[in-house]
Design an enzyme around this catalytic site. Structure first.
Site, PDB file in Angstrom:
ATOM      1  N   LYS A 183       0.859  -1.181   0.000  1.00 13.15           N
ATOM      2  CA  LYS A 183       0.000   0.000   0.000  1.00 13.15           C
ATOM      3  C   LYS A 183       0.894   1.228   0.000  1.00 13.15           C
ATOM      4  O   LYS A 183       1.848   1.313   0.783  1.00 13.15           O
ATOM      5  CB  LYS A 183      -0.925   0.030   1.215  1.00 13.15           C
ATOM      6  CG  LYS A 183      -1.836   1.271   1.208  1.00 13.15           C
ATOM      7  CD  LYS A 183      -2.972   1.164   2.195  1.00 13.15           C
ATOM      8  CE  LYS A 183      -2.540   1.403   3.609  1.00 13.15           C
ATOM      9  NZ  LYS A 183      -3.679   1.412   4.544  1.00 13.15           N
ATOM     10  N   ARG A 188     -10.322  -2.116   6.981  1.00 10.60           N
ATOM     11  CA  ARG A 188      -9.418  -3.059   7.633  1.00 10.60           C
ATOM     12  C   ARG A 188      -9.033  -2.578   9.016  1.00 10.60           C
ATOM     13  O   ARG A 188      -8.824  -3.372   9.938  1.00 10.60           O
ATOM     14  CB  ARG A 188      -8.213  -3.388   6.778  1.00 10.60           C
ATOM     15  CG  ARG A 188      -7.265  -2.271   6.313  1.00 10.60           C
ATOM     16  CD  ARG A 188      -6.324  -1.842   7.386  1.00 10.60           C
ATOM     17  NE  ARG A 188      -5.008  -1.476   6.917  1.00 10.60           N
ATOM     18  CZ  ARG A 188      -4.236  -0.602   7.524  1.00 10.60           C
ATOM     19  NH1 ARG A 188      -4.697   0.071   8.580  1.00 10.60           N
ATOM     20  NH2 ARG A 188      -3.032  -0.361   7.091  1.00 10.60           N
ATOM     21  N   GLN A 216     -13.033   7.315   9.759  1.00 10.46           N
ATOM     22  CA  GLN A 216     -12.470   6.103  10.344  1.00 10.46           C
ATOM     23  C   GLN A 216     -13.347   5.578  11.482  1.00 10.46           C
ATOM     24  O   GLN A 216     -13.460   4.368  11.692  1.00 10.46           O
ATOM     25  CB  GLN A 216     -11.066   6.385  10.879  1.00 10.46           C
ATOM     26  CG  GLN A 216      -9.996   6.535   9.818  1.00 10.46           C
ATOM     27  CD  GLN A 216      -9.375   5.200   9.402  1.00 10.46           C
ATOM     28  OE1 GLN A 216      -9.824   4.145   9.812  1.00 10.46           O
ATOM     29  NE2 GLN A 216      -8.335   5.273   8.593  1.00 10.46           N
TER      30      GLN A 216
END
Length: 309
Positions: free
Chosen positions: A66, A102, A130
């Site tokens: 990533k 995730r 988030q």
């Protein structure tokens, strides 16, 4: 052919339950030694940072990296997913939502394995995007939850967040802290959670601060904890000031910090009693990105979603 998945594709493909399953599987493979992570690196940009993190998961059959560029006005994320057994770039995936999922799923796995039996309430400190996936994923993993209490300092953001996720607005940090499971998911550089606020039996999931010098927990949280877990010790030693500073001050010892995969795999008993205070410090590791990217790709193939490059 390399598959391209956009942010909207990822949102269509993966539910919170899918994410929790993918990340729990990653922890199990970590315990078996099938996952190799590389710590996050950060490089300077013009008024921003470029970060990268990579992992291979031989049991899953994938490796990946990533990469993201972050600036004050926003960030862009991408995951490159490779086959582990052949020279094949399997997919390129826009990864902002993937990363939120995730991270929320990791807290959910911690809650599944470390929250006390019958946990009914969730407290959330922080009201950003988030935080939404934290609530969604933890609700999936802990079906006994029937109440969410949230708090952030901007009242307008708090009201909007509570409306989106079905939470109650707290009047202070303490209102969110006095719940069975407490998540901190902020950008604060100073502690937002004090150990004196915690009730016996609380699980704390600290998921916001992952840069040196940034803390969400005060030392009393660590002093009261019967068990402290992180996602991966090597990365925690680099960027988790919530653990680094208590260790430097003698409040905690690295020998007392375990990795969550030990609990998930049954190598470590975890919670010893209903009154234990337990801490999970989440920094975010690349193995999660590989696991959830693989889940997205496999669902995309089943449903014909995405575009071949």
């Amino acid at each position: 052919m390399t598959l391209f998945l956009s942010e909207s594709d990822v949102q269509e493909l993966l539910s919170p339950a899918d994410a929790v399953d993918a990340i729990e599987g990653c922890f199990r493979r970590m315990a078996a030694g099938a996952v190799e992570n590389a710590p996050r690196r950060r490089l300077r940009l013009e008024e921003g940072r470029l970060a990268d993190m990579a992992a291979s998961d031989l049991e899953l059959g994938y490796a990946g990296a990533k990469v993201y560029a972050g600036f004050r006005e926003g960030a862009v994320f991408v995951v490159s997913l490779f086959a582990a057994a052949r020279p094949d770039l399997v997919a390129l995936i826009e990864a902002e939502h993937l990363g939120r999922l995730r991270t929320g799923a990791a807290s959910a796995v911690a809650a599944k394995h470390l929250a006390r039996d019958g946990a009914k309430t969730l407290g959330v400190i922080g009201c950003g995007s988030q935080a939404e996936t934290q609530v969604a994923c933890i609700r999936t993993a802990v079906p006994t939850l029937d109440r969410v209490v949230a708090y952030c300092r901007t009242e307008r953001n708090l009201r909007a967040f509570c409306k989106r996720v079905g939470a109650e607005a707290g009047e202070s940090h303490r209102d969110a802290a006095e719940q069975d499971v407490v998540v901190t998911i902020t950008t604060s550089h100073d502690p937002v959670l004090r150990g004196e606020w915690l009730r016996p039996g609380t699980l704390v999931c600290a998921a916001g601060a992952n840069t040196p010098g940034a803390r969400e927990l005060d030392n009393v949280v660590l002093e009261r904890a019967s068990l402290v877990c992180c996602d991966w010790l090597e990365q925690a030693r680099i960027e988790s000031s919530d653990l680094i500073e208590p260790v430097e001050r003698g409040v905690l010892d690295w020998l007392e910090v375990h990795e969550l995969h030990e609990v998930v795999a049954g190598e470590l008993p975890g919670r010893q009693s209903a009154d234990d205070i337990v801490v999970f410090k989440s920094n975010g590791i690349a193995g999660w990105d590989v696991a959830i990217a693989a889940a997205a790709v496999e669902r995309a193939r089943e449903r014909g979603v995405g575009r071949d490059l």
